[in-house]
Design an enzyme around this catalytic site. Structure first.
Site, mmCIF file in Angstrom:
data_model
loop_
_atom_site.group_PDB
_atom_site.id
_atom_site.type_symbol
_atom_site.label_atom_id
_atom_site.label_comp_id
_atom_site.label_asym_id
_atom_site.label_seq_id
_atom_site.Cartn_x
_atom_site.Cartn_y
_atom_site.Cartn_z
ATOM 1 N N LYS A 119 0.840 -1.196 0.000
ATOM 2 C CA LYS A 119 0.000 0.000 0.000
ATOM 3 C C LYS A 119 0.876 1.248 0.000
ATOM 4 O O LYS A 119 0.609 2.224 -0.688
ATOM 5 C CB LYS A 119 -0.907 -0.015 1.236
ATOM 6 C CG LYS A 119 -2.322 0.391 0.883
ATOM 7 C CD LYS A 119 -3.299 0.250 1.988
ATOM 8 C CE LYS A 119 -4.581 0.952 1.570
ATOM 9 N NZ LYS A 119 -5.659 0.800 2.506
ATOM 10 N N LYS A 179 -1.982 -13.509 -9.840
ATOM 11 C CA LYS A 179 -2.636 -14.210 -8.735
ATOM 12 C C LYS A 179 -4.118 -13.795 -8.671
ATOM 13 O O LYS A 179 -4.417 -12.598 -8.772
ATOM 14 C CB LYS A 179 -1.933 -13.821 -7.428
ATOM 15 C CG LYS A 179 -2.509 -14.498 -6.223
ATOM 16 C CD LYS A 179 -2.265 -13.714 -4.948
ATOM 17 C CE LYS A 179 -3.401 -13.988 -3.997
ATOM 18 N NZ LYS A 179 -3.667 -13.111 -2.948
ATOM 19 N N LYS A 219 -9.506 -10.660 -5.054
ATOM 20 C CA LYS A 219 -10.613 -9.696 -5.107
ATOM 21 C C LYS A 219 -10.103 -8.317 -5.510
ATOM 22 O O LYS A 219 -10.754 -7.574 -6.215
ATOM 23 C CB LYS A 219 -11.268 -9.583 -3.718
ATOM 24 C CG LYS A 219 -12.309 -10.628 -3.443
ATOM 25 C CD LYS A 219 -12.608 -10.709 -1.960
ATOM 26 C CE LYS A 219 -11.730 -11.730 -1.291
ATOM 27 N NZ LYS A 219 -11.929 -11.935 0.129
HETATM 28 P P1 ADP Z 1 -8.131 -11.962 -1.715
HETATM 29 O O1 ADP Z 1 -6.682 -11.903 -2.155
HETATM 30 O O2 ADP Z 1 -9.025 -12.248 -2.854
HETATM 31 O O3 ADP Z 1 -8.551 -10.739 -0.937
HETATM 32 P P2 ADP Z 1 -8.052 -13.260 0.835
HETATM 33 O O4 ADP Z 1 -6.840 -12.464 1.176
HETATM 34 O O5 ADP Z 1 -9.332 -12.927 1.517
HETATM 35 O O6 ADP Z 1 -8.247 -13.204 -0.743
HETATM 36 O O7 ADP Z 1 -7.692 -14.801 1.045
HETATM 37 C C1 ADP Z 1 -8.418 -15.740 1.814
HETATM 38 C C2 ADP Z 1 -7.680 -17.065 1.774
HETATM 39 O O8 ADP Z 1 -7.608 -17.538 0.423
HETATM 40 C C3 ADP Z 1 -6.215 -16.972 2.253
HETATM 41 O O9 ADP Z 1 -5.854 -18.149 2.928
HETATM 42 C C4 ADP Z 1 -5.447 -16.835 0.989
HETATM 43 O O10 ADP Z 1 -4.108 -17.285 1.105
HETATM 44 C C5 ADP Z 1 -6.250 -17.711 0.034
HETATM 45 N N1 ADP Z 1 -6.102 -17.213 -1.337
HETATM 46 C C6 ADP Z 1 -6.539 -16.035 -1.835
HETATM 47 N N2 ADP Z 1 -6.241 -15.911 -3.136
HETATM 48 C C7 ADP Z 1 -5.579 -17.057 -3.476
HETATM 49 C C8 ADP Z 1 -5.018 -17.546 -4.695
HETATM 50 N N3 ADP Z 1 -5.075 -16.844 -5.819
HETATM 51 N N4 ADP Z 1 -4.428 -18.759 -4.674
HETATM 52 C C9 ADP Z 1 -4.375 -19.503 -3.543
HETATM 53 N N5 ADP Z 1 -4.891 -19.103 -2.366
HETATM 54 C C10 ADP Z 1 -5.493 -17.896 -2.323
#
Ligand code: ADP
Ligand code: TRP
Length: 343
Positions: free
Chosen positions: A124, A203, A206
């Site tokens: 950030k 990757k 969201k």
């Molecule tokens: P985002 O990046 O979409 O905001 P979160 O940070 O809420 O997702 O992640 C929630 C869980 O899902 C965590 O354990 C995170 O490591 C896993 N996760 C999120 N995106 C991925 C991805 N592209 N591949 C594997 N695991 C993921």
């Protein structure tokens, strides 16, 4: 003595699985294949605690009605995907206030430099965005989440490993100062889906607007799959499936036999990416069909979901209270052990 060994010696360690997921949007394939699926698989392996991280969500989401409905949706989605509240304790993070108290205790053993190196804050800052203390101290709250339940195994995707290292550092520092209070956890990653690619090949996240959502309606899903980026190599050229994110996405939802057939097709060449996209849509529809129908059965029953979360909070609080009491006693906040003081 090494804190991990000393904690074990004291009998503090029990096999416990714990993970949290933020309700900042609807769940996507990255969440499922990286974290949620292993949580569900592990619920039969021992004691399991899974929570919806609404306090963490507050670092980015400032819309009360949306947060409330996303928390509810998260609970419905997790149950629909197979989380069994009879086997695992499912709860909402803010229903266990002991965790925020524990976070303060940990804050007092947290070096600033450690948090400055954490990527959520660093990214950030690099982008020139302003970060608040909530985002800066996010890994400390996450450490409290884990330590409050004596968790030994934390199923997550790759991006969370750094936070678990912070948690181990803080637990180690606290144990070093005050004795064996906390159990040191380990991350658990799934090989092959610790980093699920998004529709643009980065990757899936969201925040990058590149997700394939688990419970998207068929028309939206079709549109999003149609937009997955592809290269411009000619149809007839043989391709390496391992290097293609379209194939990687397909392989997540396809049966082993179909996956093998698709890999062979890639190596032979002579196919269009449109065909692969069609196959992804079909395989994904089959893969998530049971979860979709379970979701349909439970989504209208708000009372049932609230009941699950209330029972989960009770169980989770009992455990967190026990650990918090241990930490408070160790660092001198509980006066029972003070010589000459009335209890
Ligand atoms: P985002 O990046 O979409 O905001 P979160 O940070 O809420 O997702 O992640 C929630 C869980 O899902 C965590 O354990 C995170 O490591 C896993 N996760 C999120 N995106 C991925 C991805 N592209 N591949 C594997 N695991 C993921
Ligand atoms: N930070 C995690 C994420 O963004 C969510 C989370 C909060 C978590 N507390 C946790 C994950 C404790 C595992 C353990 O995905």
């Amino acid at each position: 003595m090494h804190p991990e060994k000393s904690a074990k010696k004291q009998g503090v360690e029990t096999a416990r699985v714990l993970s949290g997921i933020q309700p900042t949007g609807r769940f996507h394939w990255g969440n499922y294949f990286g974290a949620i699926r292993q949580c569900i698989d592990l619920q039969t392996a021992g004691e399991a605690f899974y929570f919806i991280a609404d306090l963490h969500a507050l670092t980015t989401l400032h819309e009360p009605a949306r947060l409330r409905s996303l928390v509810h949706d998260a609970a419905v989605d997790l149950v629909a995907l197979g989380l069994d509240p009879e086997r695992a304790t499912l709860f909402v993070q803010s229903d266990v206030p002991e965790v925020t108290e524990l976070a303060w205790l940990l804050m007092t053993v947290t070096p600033m430099g450690l948090l400055e190196r954490c990527h959520a804050y660093k990214d950030k800052k690099v982008k020139g965005l302003t970060a608040d203390a909530g985002l800066f101290t996010y890994p400390v709250l996450m450490s409290a989440d884990i330590l409050a339940y004596d968790a030994t195994v934390v199923p997550v995707g790759e991006d969370q490993v750094q936070h678990i290292e912070v948690c181990r550092d803080l637990a180690g520092a606290f144990n070093h100062l005050y004795g064996p209070v906390f159990t040191l956890p380990k991350p658990r990653l799934v090989e092959g889906s610790a980093r699920v690619p998004g529709t643009d090949g980065q990757k899936m996240s969201k925040s990058y607007n590149n997700t394939l959502d688990i419970f998207a309606d068929p028309a939206t899903q079709k549109k999003k799959i149609g937009r997955i980026t592809t290269d411009s190599r000619p149809v007839e050229e043989p391709k390496n499936p391992e290097e293609d994110h379209l194939y990687q996405l397909y392989s997540l939802v396809a049966t082993p036999a179909d996956r093998q057939a698709m890999a062979d097709l890639y190596r032979r060449g002579g196919f269009g990416y449109g065909e692969v996209k069609k196959a992804i849509l079909e395989a994904a529809t089959n893969f998530f069909a049971a979860a979709h129908s379970r979701r349909g059965e439970i989504e209208g029953d708000a009372g049932r979901i609230e009941g699950i979360l209330a029972a989960g909070a009770l169980r989770a609080r009992a455990k967190a209270q026990e650990v918090l009491a241990r930490a408070k006693l160790a660092c001198g906040l509980t006066r029972v052990k003070m010589p000459g003081r009335p209890v």
